[in-house]
Design a protein around this motif. Structure first.
Motif, PDB file in Angstrom:
ATOM      1  N   HIS A   1     -13.251 -43.413 -12.585  1.00  0.00           N
ATOM      2  CA  HIS A   1     -12.306 -42.764 -11.681  1.00  0.00           C
ATOM      3  C   HIS A   1     -12.892 -42.541 -10.291  1.00  0.00           C
ATOM      4  CE1 HIS A   1      -8.903 -41.494 -14.388  1.00  0.00           C
ATOM      5  NE2 HIS A   1      -9.787 -41.950 -15.258  1.00  0.00           N
ATOM      6  N   TYR A   2     -14.156 -42.930 -10.075  1.00  0.00           N
ATOM      7  CA  TYR A   2     -14.740 -42.760  -8.761  1.00  0.00           C
ATOM      8  C   TYR A   2     -14.472 -44.000  -7.918  1.00  0.00           C
ATOM      9  CZ  TYR A   2     -17.835 -40.726  -5.276  1.00  0.00           C
ATOM     10  OH  TYR A   2     -18.336 -40.177  -4.118  1.00  0.00           O
ATOM     11  N   ASN A   3     -14.937 -43.986  -6.643  1.00  0.00           N
ATOM     12  CA  ASN A   3     -14.575 -45.089  -5.755  1.00  0.00           C
ATOM     13  C   ASN A   3     -15.385 -46.352  -6.045  1.00  0.00           C
ATOM     14  OD1 ASN A   3     -16.999 -45.298  -4.045  1.00  0.00           O
ATOM     15  ND2 ASN A   3     -16.386 -43.315  -3.204  1.00  0.00           N
ATOM     16  N   ALA A   4     -14.846 -47.483  -5.588  1.00  0.00           N
ATOM     17  CA  ALA A   4     -15.461 -48.780  -5.869  1.00  0.00           C
ATOM     18  C   ALA A   4     -16.748 -49.032  -5.087  1.00  0.00           C
ATOM     19  CB  ALA A   4     -14.454 -49.895  -5.620  1.00  0.00           C
ATOM     20  N   PRO A   5     -16.799 -48.764  -3.764  1.00  0.00           N
ATOM     21  CA  PRO A   5     -18.012 -49.123  -3.023  1.00  0.00           C
ATOM     22  C   PRO A   5     -19.281 -48.485  -3.566  1.00  0.00           C
ATOM     23  CG  PRO A   5     -16.215 -48.661  -1.509  1.00  0.00           C
ATOM     24  CD  PRO A   5     -15.746 -48.270  -2.864  1.00  0.00           C
ATOM     25  N   TYR A   6     -19.205 -47.223  -3.988  1.00  0.00           N
ATOM     26  CA  TYR A   6     -20.390 -46.540  -4.514  1.00  0.00           C
ATOM     27  C   TYR A   6     -20.670 -46.969  -5.954  1.00  0.00           C
ATOM     28  CZ  TYR A   6     -23.515 -42.737  -5.947  1.00  0.00           C
ATOM     29  OH  TYR A   6     -24.577 -42.012  -6.427  1.00  0.00           O
ATOM     30  N   THR A   7     -19.664 -46.882  -6.800  1.00  0.00           N
ATOM     31  CA  THR A   7     -19.895 -47.007  -8.236  1.00  0.00           C
ATOM     32  C   THR A   7     -20.208 -48.426  -8.660  1.00  0.00           C
ATOM     33  OG1 THR A   7     -18.179 -45.305  -8.392  1.00  0.00           O
ATOM     34  CG2 THR A   7     -19.018 -46.204 -10.447  1.00  0.00           C
ATOM     35  N   SER A   8     -19.549 -49.412  -8.056  1.00  0.00           N
ATOM     36  CA  SER A   8     -19.762 -50.791  -8.488  1.00  0.00           C
ATOM     37  C   SER A   8     -21.173 -51.263  -8.199  1.00  0.00           C
ATOM     38  CB  SER A   8     -18.746 -51.723  -7.814  1.00  0.00           C
ATOM     39  OG  SER A   8     -18.945 -51.764  -6.411  1.00  0.00           O
TER      40      SER A   8
ATOM     41  N   PRO B   1      -1.863 -39.102  -0.030  1.00  0.00           N
ATOM     42  CA  PRO B   1      -2.440 -40.389  -0.473  1.00  0.00           C
ATOM     43  C   PRO B   1      -3.945 -40.273  -0.671  1.00  0.00           C
ATOM     44  CG  PRO B   1      -0.958 -40.703   1.395  1.00  0.00           C
ATOM     45  CD  PRO B   1      -1.155 -39.227   1.248  1.00  0.00           C
ATOM     46  N   ALA B   2      -4.456 -40.985  -1.674  1.00  0.00           N
ATOM     47  CA  ALA B   2      -5.884 -40.952  -1.976  1.00  0.00           C
ATOM     48  C   ALA B   2      -6.369 -42.358  -2.306  1.00  0.00           C
ATOM     49  CB  ALA B   2      -6.156 -40.006  -3.148  1.00  0.00           C
ATOM     50  N   ARG B   3      -7.672 -42.528  -2.304  1.00  0.00           N
ATOM     51  CA  ARG B   3      -8.252 -43.845  -2.520  1.00  0.00           C
ATOM     52  C   ARG B   3      -8.112 -44.303  -3.972  1.00  0.00           C
ATOM     53  NH1 ARG B   3     -11.654 -42.608  -6.667  1.00  0.00           N
ATOM     54  NH2 ARG B   3     -12.906 -40.764  -6.264  1.00  0.00           N
ATOM     55  N   ALA B   4      -8.257 -45.607  -4.158  1.00  0.00           N
ATOM     56  CA  ALA B   4      -8.184 -46.182  -5.495  1.00  0.00           C
ATOM     57  C   ALA B   4      -9.457 -45.892  -6.279  1.00  0.00           C
ATOM     58  CB  ALA B   4      -7.958 -47.690  -5.414  1.00  0.00           C
ATOM     59  N   ARG B   5      -9.337 -45.959  -7.575  1.00  0.00           N
ATOM     60  CA  ARG B   5     -10.491 -45.825  -8.455  1.00  0.00           C
ATOM     61  C   ARG B   5     -11.148 -47.189  -8.641  1.00  0.00           C
ATOM     62  NH1 ARG B   5      -6.444 -42.596  -9.069  1.00  0.00           N
ATOM     63  NH2 ARG B   5      -6.617 -40.505  -9.946  1.00  0.00           N
ATOM     64  N   VAL B   6     -12.426 -47.174  -8.991  1.00  0.00           N
ATOM     65  CA  VAL B   6     -13.141 -48.428  -9.164  1.00  0.00           C
ATOM     66  C   VAL B   6     -12.501 -49.280 -10.251  1.00  0.00           C
ATOM     67  CG1 VAL B   6     -14.814 -47.449 -10.797  1.00  0.00           C
ATOM     68  CG2 VAL B   6     -15.413 -49.473  -9.465  1.00  0.00           C
ATOM     69  N   ALA B   7     -11.856 -48.634 -11.212  1.00  0.00           N
ATOM     70  CA  ALA B   7     -11.202 -49.382 -12.288  1.00  0.00           C
ATOM     71  C   ALA B   7      -9.976 -50.138 -11.801  1.00  0.00           C
ATOM     72  CB  ALA B   7     -10.821 -48.432 -13.424  1.00  0.00           C
ATOM     73  N   GLU B   8      -9.471 -49.802 -10.604  1.00  0.00           N
ATOM     74  CA  GLU B   8      -8.245 -50.427 -10.112  1.00  0.00           C
ATOM     75  C   GLU B   8      -8.429 -51.186  -8.811  1.00  0.00           C
ATOM     76  OE1 GLU B   8      -6.029 -46.740  -9.881  1.00  0.00           O
ATOM     77  OE2 GLU B   8      -4.747 -47.422 -11.516  1.00  0.00           O
ATOM     78  N   ALA B   9      -9.420 -50.796  -8.006  1.00  0.00           N
ATOM     79  CA  ALA B   9      -9.594 -51.424  -6.697  1.00  0.00           C
ATOM     80  C   ALA B   9      -9.859 -52.917  -6.865  1.00  0.00           C
ATOM     81  CB  ALA B   9     -10.748 -50.763  -5.951  1.00  0.00           C
ATOM     82  N   SER B  10      -9.309 -53.708  -5.962  1.00  0.00           N
ATOM     83  CA  SER B  10      -9.491 -55.152  -6.044  1.00  0.00           C
ATOM     84  C   SER B  10      -9.714 -55.717  -4.654  1.00  0.00           C
ATOM     85  CB  SER B  10      -8.276 -55.824  -6.690  1.00  0.00           C
ATOM     86  OG  SER B  10      -7.126 -55.658  -5.876  1.00  0.00           O
ATOM     87  N   SER B  11     -10.494 -56.785  -4.585  1.00  0.00           N
ATOM     88  CA  SER B  11     -10.759 -57.430  -3.312  1.00  0.00           C
ATOM     89  C   SER B  11     -11.025 -58.903  -3.544  1.00  0.00           C
ATOM     90  CB  SER B  11     -11.955 -56.785  -2.618  1.00  0.00           C
ATOM     91  OG  SER B  11     -12.314 -57.513  -1.465  1.00  0.00           O
TER      92      SER B  11
END
Length: 827
Positions: free
Chosen positions: A723-730, A298-308
């Motif tokens: 394709h990178y993670n949401a916390p950093y990229t957003s 399992p791996a983390r979601a991409r910023v394009a898909e992560a939702s909160s």
């Protein structure tokens, strides 16, 4: 104790060259027609040249250094551990200040050692802490240790209620132990469930008919009502019973909780169970799984898909067993459309319209990546509490006080940033027995320290073009200690400010980089310090006294080698920014008056927001040695803190907002021109390399300015920010659904057609930070663009930070061969 290190050989290894032809470029970087030279110290002469096999070997040969050092409770000794790189086991030590003697702790002694983390009672004579998941209390007067729990149900979030009660959580259940009576009491149980239904009167026609016609049904119902009423009354009058649970609903999960010092209130942060950190298709294939099959990790979601959906705060009143929602209307501009201009720009690009409107923003407790404190801070009297919140659009940070009776927030400080709020430099707290806040803020352009009483304006305790961090309140509440780079962006020292006089005092005079811890009594500093060629060792210094060295674990072999100490230079910017700080390594035998021209390499550090051109020992220790090797082989090498790097203030950090890879490449061009003007570098023979963000930057340089470098190597590189993670990229690019322009402007895969020079791509298959898929997608893009000038090397067992010496060696052999082939003239 003698340092533990491995023997190594200084014998030269054969370095084979790749075959191939150099690529000719048609555009030249601008350089001065008549170079001028700075006075740079000639590097030391190394009789025995470095080898790649040596510097990429198991790093234990450099010395097994002390890590995670901390003060003993009495301030007379320190604790730390040492761990050989290939060992899974840490070895713990206690070292006395007076004698300097270090003693390794046995397994039987570990539970008796003073612990790094713990909380003190109000009288500061007891310390509660967790060891191996269980709760302990230590008397700081007679040093007696009492174990209070022994369970495989781990304890967390320990705190004192007054002087004689210790509270702790096991899961989502709160307990308190009375240290005088040893009674353990459950104070609250939090359940993310809907409450059980109480017995109700029949409300449908059939139910009413059943009760009217069938006596048995009516009697059973009456008995159940009586039992329910009895239990409710019993819980009211019997103090020995456990309190009823707090039912918080079934749609949310608990992400944080904080108990007031008097044990009455709990502030809870909740998030939707539908928030996604990963989806079913977010996997990382392990092709070398132990069973012989492909293991889908399992791996983390991409910023394009992560939702909160953000977080919701509630106050739980244990005494009244009451839930009080925290409302956000008291936050300044909580409903502002801060991304209106970005949305409008993207809407126009898509041929649609956008109408701005106000609506509540998604909020959460502040997520600082560097602190160990909570985002919820209580005053000593439990009636004062401050919360740090951030908007999930990354544009605002609030410090708010909370009315515990009605859940209303009052904004004490708002920090707004049109780019993004920094995910470091957010420390804050309350002064003892006061509602006065202290906090860090970048509102001046640099992280500075402020003081604010409720209903009054804030007062700056520090001012200047330097960065304040690592804030510590003295035990007596009279001083605030901090770290800052006042004398030079790359030199850090410890300071303190007197809260009564606001006078600042410099406490250390270290010409390098350091971290500090204040002793328990506030009378001394424990320092972890390094210089450009000396790895981190431990020191201690009495306040106002002399610096004294505690450890010397760097190996004799490493210390004896004549390492080149890189010069830290300020490269003038031609793009309207401040000077760009960089480390420079000069070729062995360098002579500024010699007409000989040298090849050069620029190293691009990772993380983006990281400082490498400082006066301390680089965290890139292998690269430090590699750059020494390159210098011995006739290269000038530069490590540049391009825009976006840490340590230079807010504007430097946010210069890359919505345009990653463009200001940085401009800075790299200034670096090439500076080397050509000041170090006899041939601007037509310069290469570049880096890992992670540095790999991304290598791509952007080769793709968008193909005449700047003649070769590049990208290690574990980002190729597409979506394709990178949401916390950093957003933070930097917003999110792809809102700001597609920023992602297309900043992702190397969008510019791959610009590749003209030789490119080497190297990536780990088990990289769960920058996915292997990033490189796979770019390779396919380059194939389809019919670009023949790239190679790729994959490392099947490596994560983002490589572990195996053989992988490090293979990687850097390839980098070295690339530079030897492309940057040096044919023999």
């Amino acid at each position: 104790m003698k340092p533990m290190y491995r023997n190594f050989s200084l014998s030269m290894i054969a370095l084979a060259l790749l075959s191939g032809c150099a690529t000719t470029t048609s555009i030249k970087p601008s350089i001065e027609t008549k170079p001028t030279h700075m006075t740079l110290a000639a590097p030391p002469q190394a009789e025995q040249p470095l080898t790649l096999k040596q510097i990429m070997a198991d790093p234990d040969w450099m010395g097994v250094l002390a890590q995670r050092a901390y003060w003993a409770d009495d301030g007379q000794s320190i604790y730390y551990y040492r761990q050989a790189s290939a060992s899974p086991i840490k070895q713990f030590y206690q070292q006395q200040l007076a004698s300097g003697e270090a003693q390794q702790l046995s397994l039987q002694q570990l539970h008796l050692a003073d612990q790094r983390h713990g909380v003190l009672n109000q009288q500061r004579n007891l310390k509660a802490y967790i060891y191996q998941g269980n709760l302990f209390v230590k008397s700081l007067t007679n040093h007696k240790i009492t174990q209070l729990t022994q369970s495989d149900n781990k304890v967390s979030d320990v705190s004192f209620i007054g002087n004689d009660k210790v509270s702790y959580w096991q899961g989502d259940t709160l307990y308190a132990i009375n240290l005088k009576t040893n009674l353990s009491k459950q104070l609250a149980s939090l359940k993310t469930e809907t409450p059980p239904k109480s017995i109700a009167e029949p409300d449908s026609y059939l139910a009413k008919q059943q009760h009217r016609l069938i006596n048995y049904v009516a009697n059973e119902h009456d008995k159940a009502l009586q039992k329910q009423a009895y239990q409710q009354h019993l819980h009211t009058v019997d103090p020995t019973l456990v309190s009823k649970p707090f039912y918080l609903g079934s749609d949310e999960r608990i992400v944080a909780k904080s108990l007031s010092p008097d044990g009455r209130y709990i502030i809870v942060a909740l998030a939707s169970k539908n928030d996604k950190w990963r989806s079913e298709h977010d996997i990382m294939p392990n092709y070398l799984a132990k069973e012989g099959y492909v293991d889908p990790v399992p791996a983390r979601a991409r910023v394009a898909e992560a939702s909160s959906e953000g977080q919701r705060l509630i106050i739980l009143d244990i005494k009244l067993h009451k839930q009080i929602p925290v409302t956000i209307e008291g936050l300044t501009d909580y409903d502002q459309d801060v991304l209106a201009q970005v949305k409008l720009e993207n809407a126009k690009a898509q041929g649609v319209t956008y109408q701005s409107q106000k609506q509540p923003r998604k909020l959460q407790l502040m997520q600082d990546w560097g602190w160990s404190q909570s985002a919820i801070v209580w005053g000593d009297n439990s009636s004062t509490v401050a919360i740090m919140l951030e908007a999930q659009d990354n544009k605002d940070r609030w410090i708010a006080s909370v009315n515990l009776s009605n859940g209303k927030l009052t904004t004490e400080h708002r920090l707004h940033d049109q780019a993004w709020i920094n995910y470091t430099h957010n420390q804050f707290g309350l002064l003892p027995n006061s509602d006065t806040l202290y906090y860090l803020s970048e509102e001046s352009g640099y992280s500075q320290l402020y003081l604010k009483t409720q209903d009054n304006n804030a007062k700056a305790l520090t001012q200047g073009e330097y960065v304040v961090s690592d804030v510590t309140l003295s035990p007596d509440g009279q001083y605030i200690y901090y770290k800052a780079n006042k004398s030079h962006p790359g030199i850090y020292n410890v300071y303190r400010v007197n809260l009564s006089t606001t006078q600042t005092e410099q406490l250390t005079d270290w010409q390098g980089v350091l971290d500090y811890q204040l002793s328990p009594n506030g009378q001394a500093l424990l320092l972890t310090a390094s210089t450009r060629i000396e790895p981190e060792e431990l020191y201690w210094q009495p306040i106002g006294g002399k610096l004294q060295k505690l450890t010397d674990y760097t190996s004799p072999a490493f210390k004896a080698y004549p390492w080149q100490s890189p010069e830290v230079v300020a490269v003038p910017s031609t793009h309207g920014s401040d000077d760009i700080y960089a480390r420079v390594y000069l070729p062995q035998g360098y002579d500024a008056n010699n007409v000989k021209q040298y090849p050069a390499v620029i190293f691009n550090h990772g993380a983006g927001y990281l400082q490498n051109a400082h006066y301390g020992f680089s965290g890139y220790f292998r690269e430090f040695m590699f750059h020494n090797l390159l210098a011995q082989q006739g290269y000038v090498v530069m490590d540049m803190d391009y825009r976006g790097s840490k340590g230079y203030g807010r504007d430097w950090r946010t210069a890359i907002y919505r345009q990653m890879g463009h200001p940085e490449v401009e800075d790299l061009a200034d670096g090439v021109n500076w080397m050509a003007a000041h170090t006899n570098v041939d601007a037509k023979r310069v290469g570049t390399y880096g890992g992670s963000y540095g790999g991304f930057l290598t791509f952007m340089a080769l793709f968008t300015e193909p005449e700047l470098f003649q070769a590049g190597a990208a290690l574990r590189p980002v190729t597409d920010w979506a394709h990178y993670n949401a916390p950093y990229t957003s933070n930097i690019l917003n999110t792809p659904d809102i700001d597609a322009i920023a992602y297309e402007r900043s992702s190397p895969i969008e510019f791959a057609e610009g590749l003209q020079q030789p490119l080497l791509i190297m990536t780990g298959v088990l990289d769960d930070n920058v996915f292997f898929q990033d490189s796979v997608r770019l390779v396919q893009r380059l194939i389809e663009l019919e670009k023949p000038m790239f190679d790729i090397a994959i490392y099947p067992v490596e994560p983002h930070g490589f572990k195996q010496p053989s992988s490090w060696l293979d990687e850097y052999r390839r980098i070295y061969k690339l530079f030897e082939q492309e940057l040096k003239p044919a023999q």
